[in-house]
Structure formats: structure tokens, C-alpha cells
Design a protein around this motif. Structure first.
Motif, PDB file in Angstrom:
ATOM      1  N   PHE A 171     -10.322  48.421  -4.725  1.00  0.00           N
ATOM      2  CA  PHE A 171     -11.870  48.488  -4.730  1.00  0.00           C
ATOM      3  C   PHE A 171     -12.319  47.833  -5.702  1.00  0.00           C
ATOM      4  O   PHE A 171     -13.829  47.335  -6.011  1.00  0.00           O
ATOM      5  CB  PHE A 171     -12.177  49.996  -3.716  1.00  0.00           C
ATOM      6  CG  PHE A 171     -12.091  50.214  -2.566  1.00  0.00           C
ATOM      7  CD1 PHE A 171     -12.331  49.225  -1.348  1.00  0.00           C
ATOM      8  CD2 PHE A 171     -11.352  50.900  -1.873  1.00  0.00           C
ATOM      9  CE1 PHE A 171     -12.815  49.290  -0.566  1.00  0.00           C
ATOM     10  CE2 PHE A 171     -11.273  51.025  -0.757  1.00  0.00           C
ATOM     11  CZ  PHE A 171     -11.466  50.380   0.192  1.00  0.00           C
ATOM     12  N   ASN A 192     -16.357  47.497  -6.026  1.00  0.00           N
ATOM     13  CA  ASN A 192     -17.115  48.010  -7.025  1.00  0.00           C
ATOM     14  C   ASN A 192     -17.835  47.709  -8.157  1.00  0.00           C
ATOM     15  O   ASN A 192     -18.964  47.365  -8.253  1.00  0.00           O
ATOM     16  CB  ASN A 192     -17.083  49.354  -7.090  1.00  0.00           C
ATOM     17  CG  ASN A 192     -16.700  50.339  -5.876  1.00  0.00           C
ATOM     18  OD1 ASN A 192     -17.360  49.751  -4.804  1.00  0.00           O
ATOM     19  ND2 ASN A 192     -15.557  50.859  -5.941  1.00  0.00           N
ATOM     20  N   GLY A 235     -16.233  60.693   0.288  1.00  0.00           N
ATOM     21  CA  GLY A 235     -15.230  59.574   0.863  1.00  0.00           C
ATOM     22  C   GLY A 235     -15.219  58.339  -0.506  1.00  0.00           C
ATOM     23  O   GLY A 235     -14.763  56.810  -0.444  1.00  0.00           O
ATOM     24  N   ALA A 236     -13.950  59.102  -1.735  1.00  0.00           N
ATOM     25  CA  ALA A 236     -13.863  58.818  -2.178  1.00  0.00           C
ATOM     26  C   ALA A 236     -12.487  57.383  -2.552  1.00  0.00           C
ATOM     27  O   ALA A 236     -12.231  57.028  -3.512  1.00  0.00           O
ATOM     28  CB  ALA A 236     -13.128  59.954  -3.235  1.00  0.00           C
ATOM     29  N   GLY A 237     -11.970  57.853  -1.878  1.00  0.00           N
ATOM     30  CA  GLY A 237     -11.016  56.183  -0.688  1.00  0.00           C
ATOM     31  C   GLY A 237     -10.278  56.808  -1.864  1.00  0.00           C
ATOM     32  O   GLY A 237      -9.661  57.349  -2.362  1.00  0.00           O
ATOM     33  N   ASN A 289     -20.258  56.238  -2.280  1.00  0.00           N
ATOM     34  CA  ASN A 289     -20.075  54.907  -2.108  1.00  0.00           C
ATOM     35  C   ASN A 289     -19.386  54.394  -1.069  1.00  0.00           C
ATOM     36  O   ASN A 289     -18.203  54.756  -0.435  1.00  0.00           O
ATOM     37  CB  ASN A 289     -19.469  54.709  -3.573  1.00  0.00           C
ATOM     38  CG  ASN A 289     -19.930  52.722  -3.695  1.00  0.00           C
ATOM     39  OD1 ASN A 289     -20.738  52.471  -4.296  1.00  0.00           O
ATOM     40  ND2 ASN A 289     -18.280  52.274  -3.590  1.00  0.00           N
ATOM     41  N   HIS A 290     -19.743  53.478  -0.765  1.00  0.00           N
ATOM     42  CA  HIS A 290     -19.620  52.717   0.520  1.00  0.00           C
ATOM     43  C   HIS A 290     -18.885  53.930   2.494  1.00  0.00           C
ATOM     44  O   HIS A 290     -17.984  53.272   2.075  1.00  0.00           O
ATOM     45  CB  HIS A 290     -18.493  51.479   0.670  1.00  0.00           C
ATOM     46  CG  HIS A 290     -18.627  50.575  -0.413  1.00  0.00           C
ATOM     47  ND1 HIS A 290     -18.358  50.046  -1.151  1.00  0.00           N
ATOM     48  CD2 HIS A 290     -20.869  50.375  -0.338  1.00  0.00           C
ATOM     49  CE1 HIS A 290     -18.816  49.189  -1.774  1.00  0.00           C
ATOM     50  NE2 HIS A 290     -20.764  49.551  -1.423  1.00  0.00           N
ATOM     51  N   LEU A 291     -19.988  55.252   2.095  1.00  0.00           N
ATOM     52  CA  LEU A 291     -19.069  55.395   2.844  1.00  0.00           C
ATOM     53  C   LEU A 291     -20.252  55.986   4.505  1.00  0.00           C
ATOM     54  O   LEU A 291     -20.161  56.019   5.263  1.00  0.00           O
ATOM     55  CB  LEU A 291     -19.372  57.965   2.239  1.00  0.00           C
ATOM     56  CG  LEU A 291     -19.218  58.547   3.653  1.00  0.00           C
ATOM     57  CD1 LEU A 291     -17.888  58.718   4.144  1.00  0.00           C
ATOM     58  CD2 LEU A 291     -19.851  59.383   3.011  1.00  0.00           C
ATOM     59  N   TYR A 312     -12.422  67.706   4.495  1.00  0.00           N
ATOM     60  CA  TYR A 312     -14.348  67.513   5.053  1.00  0.00           C
ATOM     61  C   TYR A 312     -15.582  68.119   4.413  1.00  0.00           C
ATOM     62  O   TYR A 312     -14.657  69.037   3.728  1.00  0.00           O
ATOM     63  CB  TYR A 312     -14.606  67.421   6.371  1.00  0.00           C
ATOM     64  CG  TYR A 312     -13.634  66.462   7.047  1.00  0.00           C
ATOM     65  CD1 TYR A 312     -14.815  65.424   7.930  1.00  0.00           C
ATOM     66  CD2 TYR A 312     -12.406  66.816   7.916  1.00  0.00           C
ATOM     67  CE1 TYR A 312     -13.514  64.126   8.619  1.00  0.00           C
ATOM     68  CE2 TYR A 312     -11.929  65.920   8.484  1.00  0.00           C
ATOM     69  CZ  TYR A 312     -12.519  64.579   8.647  1.00  0.00           C
ATOM     70  OH  TYR A 312     -11.682  62.979   9.717  1.00  0.00           O
ATOM     71  N   ASP A 336     -11.944  62.814  -0.021  1.00  0.00           N
ATOM     72  CA  ASP A 336     -11.694  62.472   1.372  1.00  0.00           C
ATOM     73  C   ASP A 336     -10.747  62.675   2.768  1.00  0.00           C
ATOM     74  O   ASP A 336     -10.407  63.286   2.350  1.00  0.00           O
ATOM     75  CB  ASP A 336     -10.975  60.640   1.040  1.00  0.00           C
ATOM     76  CG  ASP A 336     -10.958  59.386   1.924  1.00  0.00           C
ATOM     77  OD1 ASP A 336     -11.268  58.781   1.187  1.00  0.00           O
ATOM     78  OD2 ASP A 336     -10.089  59.835   2.990  1.00  0.00           O
ATOM     79  N   ALA A 337     -11.411  62.581   3.203  1.00  0.00           N
ATOM     80  CA  ALA A 337     -10.316  62.951   4.651  1.00  0.00           C
ATOM     81  C   ALA A 337      -9.083  62.608   5.183  1.00  0.00           C
ATOM     82  O   ALA A 337      -8.177  62.855   5.494  1.00  0.00           O
ATOM     83  CB  ALA A 337     -11.796  62.470   5.673  1.00  0.00           C
ATOM     84  N   ASP A 338      -8.729  61.267   4.461  1.00  0.00           N
ATOM     85  CA  ASP A 338      -7.760  60.368   4.575  1.00  0.00           C
ATOM     86  C   ASP A 338      -6.734  61.057   3.919  1.00  0.00           C
ATOM     87  O   ASP A 338      -6.635  60.625   2.912  1.00  0.00           O
ATOM     88  CB  ASP A 338      -8.086  59.076   4.169  1.00  0.00           C
ATOM     89  CG  ASP A 338      -7.102  57.771   5.043  1.00  0.00           C
ATOM     90  OD1 ASP A 338      -5.634  59.038   5.178  1.00  0.00           O
ATOM     91  OD2 ASP A 338      -7.074  57.742   5.509  1.00  0.00           O
ATOM     92  N   HIS A 397     -19.497  54.276   7.831  1.00  0.00           N
ATOM     93  CA  HIS A 397     -18.419  54.978   8.038  1.00  0.00           C
ATOM     94  C   HIS A 397     -18.767  55.738   8.808  1.00  0.00           C
ATOM     95  O   HIS A 397     -18.285  56.655  10.363  1.00  0.00           O
ATOM     96  CB  HIS A 397     -17.657  55.688   7.594  1.00  0.00           C
ATOM     97  CG  HIS A 397     -16.420  54.794   6.694  1.00  0.00           C
ATOM     98  ND1 HIS A 397     -15.005  54.203   7.339  1.00  0.00           N
ATOM     99  CD2 HIS A 397     -16.643  53.687   5.718  1.00  0.00           C
ATOM    100  CE1 HIS A 397     -14.168  52.874   6.362  1.00  0.00           C
ATOM    101  NE2 HIS A 397     -15.382  53.194   5.325  1.00  0.00           N
ATOM    102  N   LEU A 398     -19.651  56.718   8.852  1.00  0.00           N
ATOM    103  CA  LEU A 398     -20.159  57.279   9.781  1.00  0.00           C
ATOM    104  C   LEU A 398     -21.373  56.928  11.309  1.00  0.00           C
ATOM    105  O   LEU A 398     -22.145  56.534  10.882  1.00  0.00           O
ATOM    106  CB  LEU A 398     -20.839  58.565   8.715  1.00  0.00           C
ATOM    107  CG  LEU A 398     -20.556  58.304   7.968  1.00  0.00           C
ATOM    108  CD1 LEU A 398     -21.312  59.662   6.822  1.00  0.00           C
ATOM    109  CD2 LEU A 398     -19.476  59.923   7.555  1.00  0.00           C
TER     110      LEU A 398
END
Ligand SMILES: C[S@@+](CC[C@H](N)C(=O)[O-])C[C@H]1O[C@@H](n2cnc3c(N)ncnc32)[C@H](O)[C@@H]1O
Length: 238
Positions: free
Chosen positions: A33, A37, A66-68, A132-134, A115, A93-95, A137-138
Motif C-alpha cells: 500500500f 499511496n 479504514g486505515a488498512g 484514504n481509499h475507503l 467501526y 479498521d473494521a478488519d 468499499h462502502l
């Protein structure tokens, strides 16, 4: 290389979002990433233009949604430390897989798996909320919830900046051709190329975002194929 970009491909799934995604490939994706970026995201410009001026007035808290793998958060932490500014950064991040990997990179960032609605419920507050780049996804409903939560998380004034790629044939072709020479080396064993193309198909256009933002929100565009969703509130005390 043909794709229908006339409408958002909301049903297209990114490989990295698959709960059963290959762990090694997923980690290589987080690892790569920063490369993407560095070429397209321009957070140094946002830091200088929007974040540093605020941090020069007072200590601030920044939330990266959504920081990955946490790349943007660690960059912001590094720049602000070098400038001697008090900027506390939370990468959200949710993951859980992303947060586990990112936490291993440290970088003076707090990492949280949650969340935004959970932060709102917990009464957390920030001065700057970014992503960034979130956005791509939504779903529409998730985007509405993100805007509502982002505004709620800056109750004392501040700034929200959600940046992403804008969907266009040009962006799709540029990413497809620009990454092709690296598919077998730099980007191999990662989801970067496949998910990047899916991301552009899933991305919003400026017109689509403008049609759904509540009053007080702005949609801006920038090169290369950037879209920026902004919300700004003057300090309650000013
Ligand atoms: C393409 S990655 C971007 C990572 C990072 N911001 C960067 O630019 O390097 C998008 C991330 O958003 C996360 N995500 C998706 N929906 C989310 C949500 N509703 N809340 C928090 N994170 C979310 C995904 O888990 C994924 O890690």
C-alpha cells in the motif's frame, strides 16, 4: 481490459475483503500500500495544507478510518513528529487482520479494530477525521453512516477529509497499464493490481458523491483522479 465504468460496480468484491483470503497475499497487499499511496494519494500535501496548520494552534487528535496496514497514519505521525507537533493518531479498521498487521509496524500510532459508530457510542472525539481509499468499499447506506459518524466525532470543531480514487475510464486504463509492468515482480503475490481495478469500478464519481452529500459537505477533485469529501466546522471556542 474492458470494463463498464458507466455505473458503480457495487457488487464487485475485492479479494482483500474475503475473510478466507490467502494470509500471505493479504500481508503483501498491506506491505505494498505505501508504494501505491506514494504515487497517487498525496497525503503530504493534505498534511501541509490542512493538518499542520491546525496542529500549530493546539495539540490535535486525528482518526484514520479504514486505515488498512496503517501507512497513511504512520506517515502523518512521522511528519508531525519531525515538525515537533503534538498530533495523536488513531488508525481504525473494521478488519482484525489489518489491525494485527499494522500494529506490528508501530510508528507512534494507536491501532483499533472497530467501526466509527462504536467510537461515537463511546463518546470519543477528534479534531481531524480522515480516510484514504475507503469510500469505494462502502454501500450508499454505509457512506451516509460514515458522513454522520465523522461529523459526530468532531463535536468541538475540526475537519473531515475522506479521499479516494474517482471512477473514470481514464483512471481505469492508467492503473491497468501503469501496474502491468510490475504485475510479475513488485506487485506479485499481492491483491494490489486485481483489487485496484475492482476499486476503480466500485469508486464514486464526483457527481455521484455530490448528489448524496448533506449540506455542509463539499466534494473536491484533484489530480491524479482524486476525489475529496470534506466537512469543516470552526472551533466551538473561536
Ligand atoms: C483499500 S484499504 C485502504 C487502506 C489504507 N487506508 C491505505 O490507503 O493504505 C480499505 C480498508 O478499509 C477497511 N474498511 C472497509 N469498510 C470499513 C468500515 N466501514 N469501517 C472501517 N474500516 C473499513 C477495510 O478493512 C480495508 O482495510
Amino acid at each position: 481490459m474492458r470494463a463498464d465504468l458507466s455505473v458503480r460496480a457495487v457488487d464487485a468484491r475485492e479479494l482483500m475483503d474475503d475473510p478466507d483470503a490467502d494470509a500471505r497475499m493479504l500481508e503483501r497487499t498491506y506491505e505494498r500500500f505505501p508504494l501505491i499511496n506514494a504515487v497517487v494519494s498525496r497525503w503530504r500535501t493534505v498534511y501541509r495544507r490542512d493538518i499542520r496548520p491546525l496542529a500549530r494552534q493546539r495539540s490535535i487528535r486525528v482518526l484514520d478510518v479504514g486505515a488498512g496496514g496503517g501507512d497513511v497514519s504512520r506517515s502523518l505521525a512521522g511528519w508531525s513528529r519531525r515538525d515537533g507537533l503534538a498530533v495523536e493518531i488513531t488508525a481504525l479498521d473494521a478488519d482484525a487482520r489489518a489491525i494485527r498487521w499494522a500494529r506490528g509496524r508501530g510508528g507512534h500510532v494507536e491501532y483499533r479494530c472497530a467501526y466509527t459508530s462504536e467510537l461515537v457510542d463511546a463518546g470519543e472525539t477528534y479534531d481531524v477525521v480522515i480516510s484514504n481509499h475507503l469510500l469505494h468499499h462502502l454501500s450508499g447506506a454505509e457512506l451516509t453512516a460514515l458522513m454522520r459518524d465523522s461529523a459526530a466525532l468532531i463535536p468541538h470543531g475540526g475537519l473531515v477529509i475522506h479521499r479516494d480514487i474517482a471512477r473514470s475510464t481514464l483512471a481505469y486504463l492508467a492503473f491497468a497499464t501503469g501496474t502491468l509492468p510490475f504485475a510479475g515482480n513488485l506487485l506479485s503475490d499481492s491483491f494490489i493490481r486485481a483489487d485496484g481495478l475492482t476499486s476503480i469500478r466500485r469508486a464514486y464519481t464526483p457527481a455521484e458523491l455530490s448528489a448524496v452529500v448533506p449540506s455542509g459537505w463539499q466534494v473536491r477533485t484533484a489530480l491524479p483522479a482524486r476525489i475529496e469529501l470534506r466537512y469543516e466546522v470552526a472551533d466551538a471556542g473561536s
